[in-house]
Scaffold this active site. Sequence first.
Site, PDB file in Angstrom:
ATOM      1  N   SER A  60      39.701  29.494  44.461  1.00 19.74           N
ATOM      2  CA  SER A  60      39.740  30.958  44.495  1.00 19.74           C
ATOM      3  C   SER A  60      40.500  31.500  43.290  1.00 19.74           C
ATOM      4  O   SER A  60      41.605  31.034  42.994  1.00 19.74           O
ATOM      5  CB  SER A  60      40.427  31.457  45.773  1.00 19.74           C
ATOM      6  OG  SER A  60      40.534  32.874  45.733  1.00 19.74           O
ATOM      7  N   VAL A  65      46.888  28.336  40.209  1.00 25.16           N
ATOM      8  CA  VAL A  65      46.275  27.336  39.335  1.00 25.16           C
ATOM      9  C   VAL A  65      44.861  27.767  38.939  1.00 25.16           C
ATOM     10  O   VAL A  65      44.454  27.608  37.788  1.00 25.16           O
ATOM     11  CB  VAL A  65      46.285  25.937  39.991  1.00 25.16           C
ATOM     12  CG1 VAL A  65      45.589  24.909  39.095  1.00 25.16           C
ATOM     13  CG2 VAL A  65      47.716  25.486  40.274  1.00 25.16           C
ATOM     14  N   CYS A  66      44.125  28.346  39.866  1.00 24.95           N
ATOM     15  CA  CYS A  66      42.764  28.818  39.565  1.00 24.95           C
ATOM     16  C   CYS A  66      42.804  29.928  38.514  1.00 24.95           C
ATOM     17  O   CYS A  66      41.978  29.962  37.594  1.00 24.95           O
ATOM     18  CB  CYS A  66      42.082  29.316  40.825  1.00 24.95           C
ATOM     19  SG  CYS A  66      41.937  28.077  42.128  1.00 24.95           S
ATOM     20  N   ASP A  67      43.737  30.842  38.657  1.00 21.99           N
ATOM     21  CA  ASP A  67      43.951  31.916  37.691  1.00 21.99           C
ATOM     22  C   ASP A  67      44.251  31.313  36.320  1.00 21.99           C
ATOM     23  O   ASP A  67      43.614  31.669  35.316  1.00 21.99           O
ATOM     24  CB  ASP A  67      45.113  32.782  38.193  1.00 21.99           C
ATOM     25  CG  ASP A  67      45.513  33.889  37.225  1.00 21.99           C
ATOM     26  OD1 ASP A  67      46.050  33.586  36.141  1.00 21.99           O
ATOM     27  OD2 ASP A  67      45.315  35.060  37.572  1.00 21.99           O
ATOM     28  N   THR A  70      41.157  29.492  34.712  1.00 23.75           N
ATOM     29  CA  THR A  70      40.144  30.405  34.184  1.00 23.75           C
ATOM     30  C   THR A  70      40.639  31.096  32.922  1.00 23.75           C
ATOM     31  O   THR A  70      39.898  31.244  31.946  1.00 23.75           O
ATOM     32  CB  THR A  70      39.736  31.417  35.273  1.00 23.75           C
ATOM     33  OG1 THR A  70      39.320  30.674  36.432  1.00 23.75           O
ATOM     34  CG2 THR A  70      38.594  32.305  34.798  1.00 23.75           C
TER      35      THR A  70
END
Length: 172
Positions: A60, A65-67, A70
Amino acid sequence: MTTAVERQGAFQFKGPVTLVGPEIKVGDTAPDFTVVANDLSAVSLADSKGTVRIISVVPSLDTGVCDAQTRRFNEEAAKLDGVTILTVSVDLPFGQKRWCGAAGIEKVQTVSDYKDLSFGTAYGVLIKEFRLLSRAVFVVDANDKVVYAEYVPAAGEHPNYEAAIAAAQAAK
């Protein structure tokens, strides 16, 4: 109807979880998929045929970590002419669009697998227990061959950015 491959304990997300779908390996032909763009149009692997693709997979965009993952690929995109970068999650397209606007993401295309889980089951990253995608990075060359595949073992870990970028540069 065939039963999808299940890989129990293949990813850590609040403990061991099951990933649905095959484990994609270097040398495989990249499976096609249909996901949803931020404007609700369909996006497939074939849409970027003839270019090198980095496919960054995250649970998500609204997590740390996803932020960071990306944002990192968005920064690298400026140095990677001729490379298409997709970030795939099951976040709704509206949420992805909002997040991209707030984060200033302009070079990475975020796409959602919320509708059919087409990407998640084709690439073996669907978390059965949570209907989310695990963290992974795939690099696909202009001829649809997988030249890099990394299944990150745990949700809180980062992928090997340098190896994925090197694979994309070598595939150009």
